[in-house]
Scaffold this active site. Structure first.
Site, mmCIF file in Angstrom:
data_model
loop_
_atom_site.group_PDB
_atom_site.id
_atom_site.type_symbol
_atom_site.label_atom_id
_atom_site.label_comp_id
_atom_site.label_asym_id
_atom_site.label_seq_id
_atom_site.Cartn_x
_atom_site.Cartn_y
_atom_site.Cartn_z
ATOM 1 N N HIS A 21 0.876 -1.222 -0.113
ATOM 2 C CA HIS A 21 -0.238 -0.090 -0.009
ATOM 3 C C HIS A 21 0.837 1.470 -0.138
ATOM 4 C CE1 HIS A 21 -3.291 -2.795 1.056
ATOM 5 N NE2 HIS A 21 -4.211 -1.908 0.746
ATOM 6 N N PHE A 22 2.009 1.121 0.458
ATOM 7 C CA PHE A 22 2.740 2.380 0.655
ATOM 8 C C PHE A 22 3.208 2.945 -0.608
ATOM 9 C CE2 PHE A 22 5.752 -0.964 1.872
ATOM 10 C CZ PHE A 22 6.755 -0.666 0.770
ATOM 11 N N SER A 23 3.416 1.990 -1.620
ATOM 12 C CA SER A 23 4.192 2.261 -2.728
ATOM 13 C C SER A 23 3.163 3.227 -3.575
ATOM 14 C CB SER A 23 4.118 1.174 -3.704
ATOM 15 O OG SER A 23 4.352 1.273 -4.998
ATOM 16 N N GLY A 24 3.824 4.462 -4.347
ATOM 17 C CA GLY A 24 3.095 5.466 -5.161
ATOM 18 C C GLY A 24 2.402 4.617 -6.360
ATOM 19 N N ARG A 27 -0.301 2.547 -5.834
ATOM 20 C CA ARG A 27 -1.602 3.430 -5.383
ATOM 21 C C ARG A 27 -2.278 3.963 -6.496
ATOM 22 N NH1 ARG A 27 0.669 7.498 -2.424
ATOM 23 N NH2 ARG A 27 2.371 6.608 -1.642
#
Length: 445
Positions: A21-24, A27
């Site tokens: 989820h943290f990956s741009g 997202r």
């Protein structure tokens, strides 16, 4: 391990998205899927456990990157390619990725801008902080980000979204990555008003929460690392003011991130530096992400107050003692400005010596300093303070072109020897030797 199967109305397996989820980039795919009303199976790949390097994952994606999409036997990686594929296969229309060649070329251009500039800097910075222990952004990184922000601001000058008045997958890519960068290096609203407006419009999208969730995860992961950054000091090593700050940091035993500013190449006038310090002087200190202060005397006092612990001897909290230190710091300001005028005349004005009028002014201040040292062991108090660091850096520089007469000023000479005996005096000597060589070369030329 449980196997989760998600089915569409036609009983076909939903596409699988390998992700974090943290990956741009991940997202951006989540934004695209949400805009399309498409459900995806989420397969978390734990990068910290190197799950992206397992044999099974490498069979899917030999480049071992996320996001990776698996859809009915088709495997695609790179978020931009994935987003284009999803719109082509699942879109009810082509508004997110137009079939019109001119419009599509514009979207493609913005996506390459994202991958080649915006995401490239984001990956560079994030890896440096997370895996290489970097404690601050470099000047090159700041310049690169400013360059990217300037272009994006221009793209948004006459349109609501990055390619026009309709949102596209190019917006999704840039929204995900720019909101991430905004945590690390905030967008200056006064300079980049178009980006600021675009970010607000993005937050109003009905499916924006799929970006916010991962963004909050990124913030939680990175903020502790960012908040632990060492103070960053922009320097020119030959500067006496810079050298006084280096002496202070060494005396305190704190680590700092040094960023050299080449005054000869006018790097102090770069927009990224002027944004930090409109007065474009060195040293300039950046601490706690967004706190910036310049003037060596102020910087040195701040460093002692913040990092000195219970030992405040270098800059006492007792108001009377601090007043004495401050008085000598202002005395140094006057003396260092005088030294600066003489050095400029020799290094850049073709002069072969200091004008007699300025020599007389320096000798007058030598007289004052001799009297100060007759009252105390050090220049302000009976022990060493940041006033000594400022004045030793200045006086040792002046001594190059207006040599100190040890017989006339024995107390100054004795004080200088004490300072030169400090175990960290090299913090002054290294830059002093360089400016001495520059002055010698100018006098010979």
């Amino acid at each position: 391990m449980a196997v989760i199967r998600c089915f569409s109305s036609s009983f076909a397996m939903a596409p699988i998205l390998y992700m974090q989820h943290f990956s741009g980039p991940v997202r951006s795919v989540l934004l695209t899927a949400a805009a399309l009303g498409l459900k995806l199976q989420h397969k978390i790949v734990d990068l910290s456990k190197q799950e992206h390097l397992t044999e099974n994952f490498l069979k899917l994606n030999p480049q071992h990157t996320i996001p990776t999409l698996e859809d009915d036997g088709v495997v695609i990686w790179d978020s931009h390619a994935i987003n284009a594929y999803l719109v082509a296969k699942y879109g009810k229309d082509d508004s997110l990725y137009p079939k019109d060649l001119a419009k599509r070329a514009m979207v493609d251009q913005r996506m390459h801008f994202d991958s080649g500039l915006i995401f490239s800097w984001l990956r560079n910075i994030a890896r440096g902080v997370k895996y290489k222990g970097r404690k601050a952004l470099t000047e090159d990184q700041i310049e690169g980000l400013e360059h990217g922000y300037e272009h994006l601001n221009t793209f948004l000058k006459d349109s609501k979204w990055v390619t026009g008045n309709a949102v596209t997958i190019a917006d999704f890519s840039l929204i995900a990555n720019v909101t991430t960068l905004n945590i690390i290096y905030p967008v200056d609203k006064s300079r980049y008003g178009n980006i600021s407006r675009w970010l607000k419009d993005s937050e109003a999208l009905p499916y924006y929460d799929v970006n916010r969730e991962g963004l909050d995860h990124f913030k939680a992961t990175m903020k502790p690392l960012l908040s632990a950054m060492a103070p960053r000091v922009f320097v020119t090593i030959v500067s006496p003011n810079v050298r006084s700050t280096l002496l202070t940091t060494h005396a305190l035993g704190i680590n700092i991130e040094l960023e050299e500013i080449d005054l000869n190449n006018k790097e102090q006038f770069k927009p990224s530096f002027i944004k930090l310090n409109p007065q474009h002087t060195v040293p300039t200190l950046q601490d706690d992400d967004d706190f910036v202060v310049w003037d060596s005397h102020v910087i040195n006092g701040y460093l002692v107050d913040k990092y000195g612990g219970i030992d405040d001897s270098l800059y006492p909290t007792d108001m009377q003692e601090r007043a004495k230190v401050n008085q000598k710091l202002h005395f140094d300001t006057e003396l260092s400005l005088l030294a600066s005028r003489i050095m400029k005349g020799i290094l850049h004005g073709g002069k072969k010596s200091a004008p007699q009028e300025q020599v007389d002014e320096i000798l007058e201040r030598y007289d004052f300093l001799e009297k100060f040292l007759a009252m105390n062991t050090f220049v302000a108090l009976g022990h060493m303070t940041i006033a000594d660091f400022s004045l030793i850096a200045t006086v040792s520089t002046i001594d190059i072109f207006v040599p100190l007469d040890a017989k006339k000023y024995p107390k100054i000479a004795a004080w200088m020897k004490k300072m030169q005996a400090l175990p960290y005096y090299a913090a002054n000597k290294n830059g002093l030797d360089k400016i001495r060589n520059q002055i010698a070369a100018a006098l010979e030329g």
